[in-house]
Design an enzyme around this catalytic site. Structure first.
Site, PDB file in Angstrom:
ATOM      1  N   GLU A  83       1.024  -1.593  -0.224  1.00 28.51           N
ATOM      2  CA  GLU A  83       0.179  -0.055   0.234  1.00 28.51           C
ATOM      3  C   GLU A  83       0.872   1.001   0.294  1.00 28.51           C
ATOM      4  O   GLU A  83       0.665   2.333   0.640  1.00 28.51           O
ATOM      5  CB  GLU A  83      -0.953  -0.372   0.690  1.00 28.51           C
ATOM      6  N   ASP A  84       1.681   1.752  -1.021  1.00 32.74           N
ATOM      7  CA  ASP A  84       2.732   2.821  -0.703  1.00 32.74           C
ATOM      8  C   ASP A  84       4.083   2.931  -0.035  1.00 32.74           C
ATOM      9  O   ASP A  84       3.957   3.932   0.188  1.00 32.74           O
ATOM     10  CB  ASP A  84       1.793   3.619  -1.625  1.00 32.74           C
TER      11      ASP A  84
END
Lengths: 600, 377
Positions: A217-218
């Site tokens: 998630e980044d």
């Protein structure tokens, strides 16, 4: 016959609108008319609009005549020799400024080789269509416009070196990056804007791979060694302000260490950093709750009793102290006067911010992410030549966002770092990817930028080749230290007795309407009751009148204001907010009666 | 066919029993049958909703959560269909609010044989479409001097709509206030009462413009389409009562999306089913997966009183027994003041009130109560 308007006012007519506008424009190029005047022929309504008012955005373009640019190689040479300047070009009619409406009449070539006899103008540079921040994104033409936009927005939030005189300034909420660098992959705009005077990031080694799932998630993974070497370090500055206010009646605030009999006196410990004048000394290491500027104010209300009393009226404590969660070192103390001539004290607190889990970083391509894990250098992957990445970036960030410029910058940064030169990444006019690949190959690397890496924990070789290179990374101003918040118990509101709201007031995290519904849906009725007793209170209720009774502890008596003393009064548990709404009903002349019954 | 013992007939729903009869082999032994049926009953019982389950809230969440995704999808659907149809969240809101005036009333008219095979389909569609005087007039203006309205007829439009002179004179002859005279393409409508003011004349013109000539009232557009080997007519505008009366219409299959009309013409049970269908159609078209029982529950509460009530403060919410519950949902002052006027008493019997007082809610684990009163001395 076409109408001619000057600044929207009708001034006359012309038989030959095209020739008329052409002639006017020629006059403008000859400096007979100011260059800021725009001449626009609206073909649809057959009108000529001449505008000279302020507020129109003008942009410069190279004039094209008969399929050839008026600006020639000779002009460029003269410019380089500093024989002429930009304004000379305007005077010579080589460059002219158009506004949005005159642009409608122009046929503008994007590049010099695109010019045909129909063209009237040529872009000064294809980069001119982008703004300052957008043209700072290298290889921007390889991106989707949304990502370019995100990338330029992120750069505005980056920490850097905002002003050279920052040590003597008193700005609110300011961050300074400790070791800022000029990007290896840069653009013309970096030179034009003198970017090296106020850089906002650092060149670091980035590997695109996953690492134990801590970069999903980044999220990004940072090398502890890089942090120790100074990556992403910044200082946070925040001034505390106090004023000696004057009140009616000659009363005045007093800066100084408050006396012990002052109303609201904290503890001796809280004032320990104050010097004799009531102000902290520079370089004091302060923590939350510590007083920075000691101050007392006159009492709020002067009652008649106080005026005649022999004791001097009690002053009120109004010191400035560090708020909940704040810490730092006193950096700078400033004593001055404000506009009204009151004494003004500003104390700047400095706090060093070392990157930690939750801090936000980004490349220049809208690829922002939060630190998910800080790994000791020993556990980071390494290459055969001993290169260890500073940041590990997740490969899942690439396919859906399609930020090709991110990948090319990584490649370009690698070439630049290995060969010791800057790479020109100017949008539309960059050093081509093929050349970067060839350079890499010539230096003995894989031309696609991948390298064999080894697992830092086990020493095993990774099966996949890892894409690794240098990039310019920015630390963004959103740091966890300014946002982290939790509460078990704490301050409540006076009116409702419910917890306060917001981090600044050390507030609670609200279990809202929809969250409540989830408890009801699960049938967890007692858990719901427990969650909602933040404002629980016990209220005596008179069984006779159904009204809220009074419990007089001093006289050890209970009575109902309506039914008197000879009534049964029971203690009932209810939220204070509900008692409040009953009181509000009463103020509307509605009499809410509470009828009690046995529970079992 | 297997015979199933009587005691199981009431323990299982009819559908399950029918399925069992169909699926089980005929020569099944008594013992095995018994075992299977016991298993079925046990499974059926375990699938029932437990007492105290907050079914309404679960329905609300089950429709509400996918609804948040629907808002974004709505835009993509607008204008795709041949006729612009309200779908997505706006349509759901419209249905659940129980609105009388819906934004795009529509009908699917199924036809009787042989028309359903496509015979005369265009002609029938044209007969259903409403034609007004303004549709066949190329010009309408007011003659102030004669206090009359002069209309020029558009012959080609008349031909296309199948309107003859007789239609027009007949439609206008019914009116009491005017006398119409037709000569060639010019139609002259004169008010019977003399000296009308210009204002009245203008109003008269507006009335004459919308004089009904032919077709079914309210049907503004027709579109014959083929749906599964059958020709049907999709209409914009709805008039269930009149359409069902037409001889060439199959009244068993013809539907409208106006649930209030269904309620008036066919009754509340039909309206209930129509509402469920309409809501489910929208949710399905958005590619969302909501169990139909949630929708059924919502629609049941809407229709239980015998008429359609929206989920609004004027509809089902106004029926709530508790003042506090009503006041907690929109316009609290109105509800509290009215309750004060009539001296209303709140029994604190439902969930919302007990949350307000922070008492255990009568749902889930809070539902069971002690039934025996201790008899102490």
């Amino acid at each position: 016959m076409s109408d001619v308007y000057l600044n929207g006012k009708f001034v006359g007519t012309t038989e030959n609108a095209l020739g008329f506008t052409e002639k006017l424009r020629e006059e403008r190029r000859k400096q007979a008319i100011p260059p800021s005047v725009s001449i626009y022929h609206d073909e649809e309504s057959d009108e000529v609009q001449i505008e000279s008012i302020k507020g129109r955005t003008l942009r410069p373009l190279i004039v094209v005549k008969n399929g050839r640019a008026v600006l020639t190689e000779r002009h460029i040479q003269q410019l380089e020799k500093k024989e002429i300047t930009w304004s000379d070009l305007v005077k010579q009619g080589a460059i002219e400024y158009l506004d949005a409406s005159e642009e409608e009449n122009a046929y503008i070539a994007f590049r010099e080789q695109d010019i045909t006899p129909e063209h009237t103008h040529l872009e000064v540079s294809p980069l001119a269509m982008l703004g300052l921040a957008a043209s700072l994104v290298p290889y921007g033409n390889f991106n989707q416009s949304t990502r370019l936009n995100a990338g330029s927005k992120n750069q505005k939030q980056a920490l850097g070196f905002y002003a050279a005189n920052y040590p003597v300034r008193m700005d609110m909420d300011v961050n300074i990056l400790h070791y800022p660098q000029k990007p290896i992959v840069n653009s013309i705009m970096h030179d034009v804007s003198k970017y090296e005077k106020h850089p906002v990031g650092q060149n670091i080694v980035v590997a695109i791979m996953s690492y134990k799932g801590y970069n999903m998630e980044d999220a990004i993974i940072i090398n502890q060694g890089s942090i120790d070497r100074g990556f992403g370090r910044s200082s946070y500055f925040r001034p505390a302000i106090a004023e000696e206010l004057r009140y009616p009646g000659g009363l005045v605030d007093e800066v100084g260490i408050p006396d012990k009999d002052v109303k609201g006196y904290k503890s001796e410990r809280d004032y320990r950093y104050l010097e004799g004048d009531g102000i902290v000394y520079p370089e004091a290491v302060v923590d939350e709750g510590d007083v920075i500027i000691g101050k007392t104010s006159p009492p709020r209300f002067l009652s008649s009793m106080d005026e005649y009393s022999l004791t001097t009226s009690i002053r009120r404590e109004s010191s400035v102290s560090l708020k909940h969660g704040e810490k730092g070192v006193i950096d700078f103390v400033l004593l001055t006067e404000n506009e009204e001539g009151n004494k003004l004290i500003q104390v700047r607190v400095r706090d060093q911010r070392v990157p930690e889990i939750g801090d936000k970083f980004t490349s220049r391509h809208g690829q922002k992410g939060v630190v998910g894990l800080i790994v000791p250098q020993a556990d980071m992957p390494f290459s055969a030549s001993g290169i260890v990445p500073d940041i590990i970036f997740s490969p899942h960030g690439i396919p859906s966002r399609m930020t090709i410029s991110h990948l090319i910058e990584l490649l370009g940064g690698k070439v630049g770092a290995l060969s010791g030169r800057y790479i020109d990444g100017t949008t539309f006019d960059a050093e081509p990817e093929e050349r970067l690949r060839k350079d890499l190959l010539d230096m003995g690397f894989n031309e696609n930028g991948t390298e064999t890496l080894y697992n830092g924990l086990t020493g095993e070789q990774y099966k996949a080749k890892i894409f690794i290179g240098n990039m310019y990374y920015l630390k963004l101003k959103h740091m966890v230290a300014n946002k982290i918040h939790s509460r078990a118990r704490g301050p409540i509101q006076l009116l409702t007795r419910q917890p306060t709201e917001g981090r600044a007031k050390e507030g609670g995290l609200r279990l809202g309407e929809m969250e409540k519904d989830t408890f009801v849906a699960h049938g967890a009725s007692l858990l719901l009751k427990e969650r909602f007793d933040s404002d629980r209170s016990v209220i005596p209720i008179c069984e006779e009148s159904g009204n809220i009774a009074v419990r007089d502890i001093l006289r050890n008596k209970s009575y109902c204001p309506i039914a008197g003393e000879n009534v049964t009064i029971n203690d009932i548990e209810m939220p204070y907010a509900f008692k409040l709404i009953l009181d509000e009903f009463k103020s509307l002349c509605i009499y809410p009666k509470i009828e009690l019954e046995e529970k079992y | 066919m297997v015979t199933i013992q009587k005691e199981y007939l009431n323990a299982l729903p009819k559908k399950v029993i029918d399925d069992l009869k169909k699926e089980l082999p005929k020569d099944i032994s008594e013992k095995k049958l018994q075992k299977i049926l016991d298993e079925c009953v046990a499974t059926y019982e375990s699938m029932k909703v437990d007492p105290g389950e907050s079914v309404g809230l679960v329905s609300a969440e089950s429709i509400g959560e996918p609804g948040t995704q629907m808002t974004l999808n709505t835009f993509h659907f607008a204008g795709v269909a041949e006729m612009n149809v309200t779908t997505g969240l706006p349509r759901i809101i419209e249905i659940l609010d129980g609105r009388k005036e819906i934004s795009t009333p529509m009908m699917d008219i199924y036809l009787a044989e042989p028309y359903s095979k496509g015979e005369d389909i265009k002609k029938i569609a044209l007969q259903i479409k409403e034609t007004k005087l303004k549709d066949v007039a190329s010009e309408i203006f007011i003659n102030i001097a004669d206090s009359a309205i002069e209309i020029t007829l558009d012959r080609s439009a008349m031909k296309a709509a199948g309107i003859t002179d007789a239609h027009i004179t007949k439609a206008l002859s019914g009116a009491k206030a005017v006398a119409a005279k037709l000569s060639g393409d010019a139609l002259n409508v004169k008010a019977k009462s003399k000296d009308l003011s210009i204002n009245d004349l203008y109003k008269l013109k507006e009335k004459v413009r919308v004089v009904h000539l032919s077709g079914v009232k309210g049907i503004s557009q027709v579109l014959p389409v083929k749906r599964d080997d059958e020709y049907i007519i999709i209409t914009a505008g709805s008039n269930l009562m009149d359409v069902l009366g037409l001889p060439y219409v199959n009244p068993k299959k013809t539907v409208t999306n106006n649930i209030h009309e269904v309620s008036e013409v066919l009754g509340i049970e039909a309206a209930r089913q129509a509402t469920i269908n309409e809501v489910f159609k929208v949710i399905e078209s958005q590619g969302l997966n909501v169990d139909i029982r949630h929708i059924m529950l919502v629609v049941d509460t809407m229709t239980a009183s015998g008429e359609i009530k929206g989920i609004t403060r004027y509809g089902v919410v106004s029926e709530k027994a508790s003042v506090l519950a009503r006041a907690s949902f929109e316009t609290p002052i109105k509800h509290v003041l009215n309750a004060a006027l009539i001296g209303e008493r709140d029994e604190l019997a439902s969930v919302v009130e007990n949350v307000m007082l922070n008492q255990p809610i009568p749902a889930g684990t809070g539902l069971p109560q002690l039934m025996v009163k201790a008899q102490g001395k």
